[in-house]
Design a protein around this motif. Sequence first.
Motif, PDB file in Angstrom:
ATOM      1  N   LEU A 150       4.650   6.908   3.835  1.00  0.00           N
ATOM      2  CA  LEU A 150       4.651   6.738   2.362  1.00  0.00           C
ATOM      3  C   LEU A 150       5.246   7.924   1.671  1.00  0.00           C
ATOM      4  O   LEU A 150       6.078   8.000   0.762  1.00  0.00           O
ATOM      5  N   ILE A 158       4.547   4.255  -8.415  1.00  0.00           N
ATOM      6  CA  ILE A 158       4.593   3.390  -7.027  1.00  0.00           C
ATOM      7  C   ILE A 158       3.929   4.321  -6.015  1.00  0.00           C
ATOM      8  O   ILE A 158       2.949   3.752  -5.347  1.00  0.00           O
ATOM      9  N   ARG A 218       0.671   2.437  -4.020  1.00  0.00           N
ATOM     10  CA  ARG A 218       0.741   2.555  -2.453  1.00  0.00           C
ATOM     11  C   ARG A 218      -0.273   3.265  -2.146  1.00  0.00           C
ATOM     12  O   ARG A 218      -1.123   2.896  -0.859  1.00  0.00           O
ATOM     13  N   THR A 219      -0.710   4.513  -2.544  1.00  0.00           N
ATOM     14  CA  THR A 219      -1.903   5.363  -1.682  1.00  0.00           C
ATOM     15  C   THR A 219      -3.217   4.715  -1.720  1.00  0.00           C
ATOM     16  O   THR A 219      -3.888   4.844  -1.117  1.00  0.00           O
ATOM     17  N   TRP A 225      -3.252   1.910   0.440  1.00  0.00           N
ATOM     18  CA  TRP A 225      -3.531   2.332   2.021  1.00  0.00           C
ATOM     19  C   TRP A 225      -5.041   2.708   1.922  1.00  0.00           C
ATOM     20  O   TRP A 225      -5.560   2.394   3.188  1.00  0.00           O
ATOM     21  N   CYS A 268      -2.759  -3.465  -7.140  1.00  0.00           N
ATOM     22  CA  CYS A 268      -1.892  -2.221  -6.735  1.00  0.00           C
ATOM     23  C   CYS A 268      -0.373  -2.567  -6.550  1.00  0.00           C
ATOM     24  O   CYS A 268       0.663  -2.008  -6.682  1.00  0.00           O
ATOM     25  N   LYS A 269      -0.325  -3.868  -5.748  1.00  0.00           N
ATOM     26  CA  LYS A 269       0.848  -4.637  -5.402  1.00  0.00           C
ATOM     27  C   LYS A 269       1.797  -4.667  -6.754  1.00  0.00           C
ATOM     28  O   LYS A 269       2.819  -4.574  -6.878  1.00  0.00           O
ATOM     29  N   VAL A 287       3.451  -1.547  -8.186  1.00  0.00           N
ATOM     30  CA  VAL A 287       4.311  -1.072  -7.292  1.00  0.00           C
ATOM     31  C   VAL A 287       5.831  -2.120  -7.523  1.00  0.00           C
ATOM     32  O   VAL A 287       6.791  -1.658  -7.896  1.00  0.00           O
ATOM     33  N   SER A 319      11.997  -1.303   0.435  1.00  0.00           N
ATOM     34  CA  SER A 319      11.104  -1.285  -0.754  1.00  0.00           C
ATOM     35  C   SER A 319      10.426  -2.412  -1.082  1.00  0.00           C
ATOM     36  O   SER A 319       9.190  -2.592  -1.572  1.00  0.00           O
ATOM     37  N   TRP A 358       6.847  -2.908   0.322  1.00  0.00           N
ATOM     38  CA  TRP A 358       5.990  -1.873  -0.429  1.00  0.00           C
ATOM     39  C   TRP A 358       4.837  -2.826  -1.297  1.00  0.00           C
ATOM     40  O   TRP A 358       3.851  -2.578  -1.375  1.00  0.00           O
ATOM     41  N   TRP A 359       5.394  -4.042  -1.874  1.00  0.00           N
ATOM     42  CA  TRP A 359       4.683  -4.720  -2.818  1.00  0.00           C
ATOM     43  C   TRP A 359       4.153  -6.070  -2.215  1.00  0.00           C
ATOM     44  O   TRP A 359       3.177  -6.864  -2.501  1.00  0.00           O
ATOM     45  N   GLU A 371       0.491  -1.659   3.823  1.00  0.00           N
ATOM     46  CA  GLU A 371       0.916  -0.432   4.440  1.00  0.00           C
ATOM     47  C   GLU A 371       0.749  -0.245   5.899  1.00  0.00           C
ATOM     48  O   GLU A 371       0.185  -1.136   6.490  1.00  0.00           O
TER      49      GLU A 371
END
Length: 466
Positions: free
Chosen positions: A354, A385, A389-390, A393, A416-417, A420, A438, A441-442, A446
């Motif tokens: 990440l 983003i 993402r954090t 995770w 969260c998604k 992102v 990328s 990511w959504w 993770e």
Amino acid sequence: MEAPGKTALVLAGGGAKGAFEAGAVSYLVEEEGVVPDVITATSAGAVCAAVLAQARTREELVERSRELHDDLLAMTRADLLFGKQPWVAALDGTLFGRAIDHWVVERTRPPAPRDADGATATKDAGTERKGRTVRMAAQVVKAIPSIGRARRQMRGSTGSLLTLDPLAERLRRGGRGIMPIDPALIAKPGLDLRLAVVALGAGALRYVTEDGTIVAGDAVTPVEGTGCGPVDLVDGIIASASVPMLFPPRALAGDAYVDGGVVDNIPVAAAAALGATRIFAILAVPLAPAPDHYDYARASAPHVFLRAVGAISFAERQRANLAPSLPAGTEVTVIDPLVDVVGPFDVARGLMLLDMDYGWMRAADLCAEIGEAGRRRASEATGAIVVARTQAWHREEEIWSQSGATTADLAALTRCKRVVRDALTERKELGLPTPDDSTRWWSGYEVHEGSRPVSLPSDLFDEHVR
């Protein structure tokens, strides 16, 4: 006609936070075609610099940048980096041994960002403290025999908790996913290297060069007498990364050396002294420490020390390192994280990946010609983003450890998604690039250890985030 100035990469210290630097370097090399004439570096940046300094052409640099990416991910195995001093190893399996491990890895990891509703992505801290107190009472008795063993071991080295001998071995011989460095390639003409170190005896900032010479704080003049070396380049790298108290000083040419970040964590002045007029200073740690609402009036000594010296004082030093007097016409592009993702001794592969993505996007944002208003929008989108993402995770990590997810967990992950996805759209509208993967990511999860719990459907985000 005046010859053009040199291009420099300046790689700051920050332990595992060097993942951000690896991502930024990847963007600069592969997308902007940056090929440095000078690399100056400190601590974790010195490890990254040694890998990159083996290259001279753009093609070689692309290859070394990818090698650096793989090396850092392999370094998420703590045993490949650190060894324990005998007195610390004697406490393994006890309350005190686990406390040391906790403070080195877990306590130095940035806290999980708060969700929009103010909740954290991990268990309530008060509940955790109560649980630790109960466990502590049961384990003190078990730890007592080990204290005697540790005291006997203290007759040896007690100047540090850990050693970097495993890392030195990997840098010399490779193995376990880490490629060795070749000092002969680094010493080839065509690139100036400076690794910041601090001489404890002399009380001075110095640098180790590409051929192992030790030069003074001006980054040019060799140290007088036998103090100039030459020294083994791997020893120079390890010295630059030897955080005082955590790792022992490294003996080099008649003096004991520690982490250059004690004085010069971002060696911009050294790059300018070597003739660089186009400087990319890549940081690993945010310039401003995040606000912390912990009650420090009642905090433990290590907690206060980490905040005062590890965060506040360190931030002031970084700002000073970025403000030297430079020759007219010198252009410095600072590529810095605004969000803290990993801890300096983190071993979480998912967070490292990440942070690499973050470094790539941050470099793209700061190099793009989009004006100040556009850059602010880009920074906000990239920050959104990374925070989302954090958060994801940390929440997923709890789910992975419990092998189950609640309806609230799934709803929080979906939020969260969506953040992102929307922020990626914002960056796209600004004309900014994003890494090839990328969309994942959504639309996915993770990276975590172990298999995805069956309570988390593989198509959740495809169905609910769009």
